[in-house]
Scaffold this motif. Structure first.
Motif, PDB file in Angstrom:
ATOM      1  N   ARG B  97       0.829  -1.208   0.000  1.00  0.00           N
ATOM      2  CA  ARG B  97       0.000   0.000   0.000  1.00  0.00           C
ATOM      3  C   ARG B  97       0.862   1.256   0.000  1.00  0.00           C
ATOM      4  N   TRP B  98       2.028   1.177   0.613  1.00  0.00           N
ATOM      5  CA  TRP B  98       3.005   2.260   0.503  1.00  0.00           C
ATOM      6  C   TRP B  98       4.394   1.659   0.634  1.00  0.00           C
ATOM      7  N   LYS B  99       5.403   2.383   0.096  1.00  0.00           N
ATOM      8  CA  LYS B  99       6.776   1.888   0.155  1.00  0.00           C
ATOM      9  C   LYS B  99       7.251   1.920   1.600  1.00  0.00           C
ATOM     10  N   ALA B 100       7.828   0.797   2.079  1.00  0.00           N
ATOM     11  CA  ALA B 100       8.264   0.736   3.472  1.00  0.00           C
ATOM     12  C   ALA B 100       9.515  -0.122   3.577  1.00  0.00           C
ATOM     13  N   PRO B 101      10.462   0.267   4.472  1.00  0.00           N
ATOM     14  CA  PRO B 101      11.635  -0.578   4.714  1.00  0.00           C
ATOM     15  C   PRO B 101      11.225  -1.873   5.412  1.00  0.00           C
ATOM     16  N   LEU B 102      12.164  -2.806   5.498  1.00  0.00           N
ATOM     17  CA  LEU B 102      11.855  -4.134   6.038  1.00  0.00           C
ATOM     18  C   LEU B 102      11.245  -4.079   7.432  1.00  0.00           C
ATOM     19  N   TRP B 103      11.861  -3.285   8.333  1.00  0.00           N
ATOM     20  CA  TRP B 103      11.363  -3.262   9.719  1.00  0.00           C
ATOM     21  C   TRP B 103       9.917  -2.776   9.763  1.00  0.00           C
ATOM     22  N   GLU B 104       9.591  -1.807   8.873  1.00  0.00           N
ATOM     23  CA  GLU B 104       8.223  -1.298   8.879  1.00  0.00           C
ATOM     24  C   GLU B 104       7.253  -2.329   8.304  1.00  0.00           C
ATOM     25  N   ARG B 105       7.737  -3.099   7.316  1.00  0.00           N
ATOM     26  CA  ARG B 105       6.875  -4.144   6.749  1.00  0.00           C
ATOM     27  C   ARG B 105       6.586  -5.217   7.797  1.00  0.00           C
ATOM     28  N   ILE B 106       7.590  -5.536   8.617  1.00  0.00           N
ATOM     29  CA  ILE B 106       7.372  -6.501   9.705  1.00  0.00           C
ATOM     30  C   ILE B 106       6.350  -5.934  10.694  1.00  0.00           C
ATOM     31  N   ALA B 107       6.550  -4.645  11.040  1.00  0.00           N
ATOM     32  CA  ALA B 107       5.628  -4.005  11.984  1.00  0.00           C
ATOM     33  C   ALA B 107       4.204  -3.986  11.428  1.00  0.00           C
ATOM     34  N   ILE B 108       4.070  -3.636  10.133  1.00  0.00           N
ATOM     35  CA  ILE B 108       2.734  -3.583   9.521  1.00  0.00           C
ATOM     36  C   ILE B 108       2.085  -4.960   9.572  1.00  0.00           C
ATOM     37  N   ALA B 109       2.862  -5.997   9.184  1.00  0.00           N
ATOM     38  CA  ALA B 109       2.318  -7.360   9.168  1.00  0.00           C
ATOM     39  C   ALA B 109       1.882  -7.781  10.572  1.00  0.00           C
ATOM     40  N   HIS B 110       2.701  -7.404  11.575  1.00  0.00           N
ATOM     41  CA  HIS B 110       2.379  -7.816  12.943  1.00  0.00           C
ATOM     42  C   HIS B 110       1.195  -7.048  13.510  1.00  0.00           C
ATOM     43  N   LEU B 111       1.034  -5.798  13.104  1.00  0.00           N
ATOM     44  CA  LEU B 111       0.047  -4.926  13.743  1.00  0.00           C
ATOM     45  C   LEU B 111      -1.244  -4.759  12.938  1.00  0.00           C
ATOM     46  N   ALA B 112      -1.353  -5.468  11.806  1.00  0.00           N
ATOM     47  CA  ALA B 112      -2.514  -5.291  10.939  1.00  0.00           C
ATOM     48  C   ALA B 112      -3.775  -5.870  11.576  1.00  0.00           C
ATOM     49  N   SER B 113      -4.444  -5.049  12.396  1.00  0.00           N
ATOM     50  CA  SER B 113      -5.712  -5.465  13.004  1.00  0.00           C
ATOM     51  C   SER B 113      -6.859  -4.985  12.119  1.00  0.00           C
ATOM     52  N   GLU B 114      -8.054  -5.485  12.384  1.00  0.00           N
ATOM     53  CA  GLU B 114      -9.215  -5.112  11.570  1.00  0.00           C
ATOM     54  C   GLU B 114      -9.394  -3.600  11.501  1.00  0.00           C
ATOM     55  N   VAL B 115      -9.389  -2.931  12.664  1.00  0.00           N
ATOM     56  CA  VAL B 115      -9.669  -1.494  12.683  1.00  0.00           C
ATOM     57  C   VAL B 115      -8.582  -0.712  11.941  1.00  0.00           C
ATOM     58  N   ALA B 116      -7.312  -1.121  12.118  1.00  0.00           N
ATOM     59  CA  ALA B 116      -6.211  -0.392  11.482  1.00  0.00           C
ATOM     60  C   ALA B 116      -6.251  -0.558   9.966  1.00  0.00           C
ATOM     61  N   VAL B 117      -6.535  -1.793   9.511  1.00  0.00           N
ATOM     62  CA  VAL B 117      -6.627  -2.041   8.074  1.00  0.00           C
ATOM     63  C   VAL B 117      -7.817  -1.259   7.491  1.00  0.00           C
ATOM     64  N   ALA B 118      -8.928  -1.284   8.211  1.00  0.00           N
ATOM     65  CA  ALA B 118     -10.117  -0.550   7.743  1.00  0.00           C
ATOM     66  C   ALA B 118      -9.810   0.944   7.637  1.00  0.00           C
ATOM     67  N   ALA B 119      -9.075   1.487   8.619  1.00  0.00           N
ATOM     68  CA  ALA B 119      -8.734   2.916   8.604  1.00  0.00           C
ATOM     69  C   ALA B 119      -7.810   3.239   7.438  1.00  0.00           C
ATOM     70  N   ALA B 120      -6.840   2.354   7.169  1.00  0.00           N
ATOM     71  CA  ALA B 120      -5.912   2.578   6.065  1.00  0.00           C
ATOM     72  C   ALA B 120      -6.645   2.578   4.724  1.00  0.00           C
ATOM     73  N   ILE B 121      -7.566   1.626   4.576  1.00  0.00           N
ATOM     74  CA  ILE B 121      -8.335   1.541   3.330  1.00  0.00           C
ATOM     75  C   ILE B 121      -9.192   2.793   3.155  1.00  0.00           C
ATOM     76  N   GLU B 122      -9.789   3.227   4.250  1.00  0.00           N
ATOM     77  CA  GLU B 122     -10.659   4.406   4.199  1.00  0.00           C
ATOM     78  C   GLU B 122      -9.857   5.655   3.827  1.00  0.00           C
ATOM     79  N   ALA B 123      -8.611   5.734   4.320  1.00  0.00           N
ATOM     80  CA  ALA B 123      -7.788   6.931   4.089  1.00  0.00           C
ATOM     81  C   ALA B 123      -7.073   6.894   2.743  1.00  0.00           C
ATOM     82  N   GLU B 124      -7.041   5.733   2.113  1.00  0.00           N
ATOM     83  CA  GLU B 124      -6.234   5.563   0.901  1.00  0.00           C
ATOM     84  C   GLU B 124      -6.576   6.530  -0.249  1.00  0.00           C
TER      85      GLU B 124
END
Lengths: 103, 237
Positions: B97-124
């Motif tokens: 969804r956006w360019k991110a370094p490895l550590w951020e990709r790990i963080a995104i994968a670990h923290l991708a909860s329903e509400v956070a994913v929904a918020a990201a999609i809404e803001a896209e």
């Protein structure tokens, strides 16, 4: 949850997330249909979670006080009421329905 | 003027008030889940470790429900993993969804909860930076509230007693309901949420806990056939 169960739980969930976040991403990136599917899939999942948490008990489908609370939450959310307010009113509604002896 | 048509400048991230209520809601969810997990004899540190590092409330609830029904550790863990398997799909849905370094990709994968994913999609529609900001704002409030709530839940312990009496069991689903009802504004996401809920309920009596939710994810495939338009006018963004 024992120490072993807690450790396995943490490692297992982390592994699931990393498989999702890394194994398939390269193959699927940039495809428009895939992008749209990835936008819809979380919605199907979230909706399924809400349905299961609201209308089931173990492996049976039930209609009880939770449904009233969630219905109220749905109406408030549609009207763009802030989440914290929605959650508290949903809980109070469910508690109130139970006080009157249903579910 | 619909949400989507408003100028981008008007629709910045979520306001402090919205994030505050999210924090509050997350605390409530933390309390609810912790009291369920403590109810089946889980020690305090295990509750805190699970909530902080596994970050899967439904997983904790699934584990506790199998143990409470007299199940052993293995089926309980299996149920927790099955319920949590959707986080793999949510992590997948956040890739690229956006360019991110490895550590951020790990963080995104670990923290991708329903509400956070929904918020990201809404803001896209407002751009990658808006999506990234929305995602991490939600994650921060969500995790902070969740950890604080778990701590409070442990401290309260027996004081709360039967959590159902005060409606704590609807706190968790109620926190997701916003994403569901607001999906009803678009045709394809309407199909996704209605079919997802229906599939999960139909499959619940015949499958072990967790599987119905996982299989319900497949209803997003038929939803692709529906147009990505709002019900009243074409989707403008």
């Amino acid at each position: 949850m024992t120490a072993l169960a807690t450790l396995l739980f943490i490692l297992g969930v982390f592994a699931i997330r990393m498989v999702g976040g890394f194994s398939l991403s390269g193959v699927l990136a940039g495809n428009e249909r895939v992008t749209r599917l990835l936008l819809l899939m979380p919605l199907s999942i979230v909706s399924a979670v809400v349905a299961v948490q609201t209308f089931t008990k173990g492996t049976t489908v039930v209609l009880d006080a939770r449904a009233v609370g969630i219905a109220v939450a749905a109406i408030l959310s549609w009207r763009k009421v802030p989440l914290g307010v929605v959650v508290v009113i949903a809980a109070l509604t469910t508690a109130l329905v139970r006080q009157f002896g249903w579910g | 003027m619909t949400e989507a048509q408003r100028p981008a400048t008007v629709r910045r991230g979520k306001g402090a008030f919205d994030l505050g209520t999210l924090l509050f809601a997350s605390i409530a969810v933390g309390i609810a889940v912790t009291s369920i997990l403590s109810g089946v004899g889980t020690s305090g540190w295990a509750v805190m470790a699970a909530c902080t590092f596994a970050y899967s409330g439904t997983g904790e609830v699934a584990y506790a429900s199998v143990i409470a029904a007299g199940g052993a550790m293995t089926p309980a863990l299996a149920a927790a993993m099955l319920v949590s398997s959707r986080f793999g799909l949510l992590a997948l849905s956040m890739t690229g969804r956006w360019k991110a370094p490895l550590w951020e990709r790990i963080a995104i994968a670990h923290l991708a909860s329903e509400v956070a994913v929904a918020a990201a999609i809404e803001a896209e529609p407002r751009g990658e930076r808006a999506a990234r900001r929305a995602f991490f704002e939600l994650v921060l409030c969500n995790t902070a509230g969740w950890i604080i709530g778990s701590g409070i839940g442990l401290a309260l312990g027996d004081i709360v007693g039967n959590t159902a009496t005060i409606g704590l069991d609807v706190v968790f689903p109620a926190s997701f309901v916003g994403a569901v009802v607001n999906s009803l504004r678009r045709k394809d996401s309407t199909v996704a949420v209605l079919a997802g809920a229906a599939a999960a309920l139909v499959l619940t009596p015949v499958l072990p806990p967790g599987l119905p939710v996982l299989l319900a994810a497949a209803t997003s495939l038929p939803a692709m056939a529906a147009p990505s338009a709002t019900w009243r006018k074409p989707f403008a963004s």
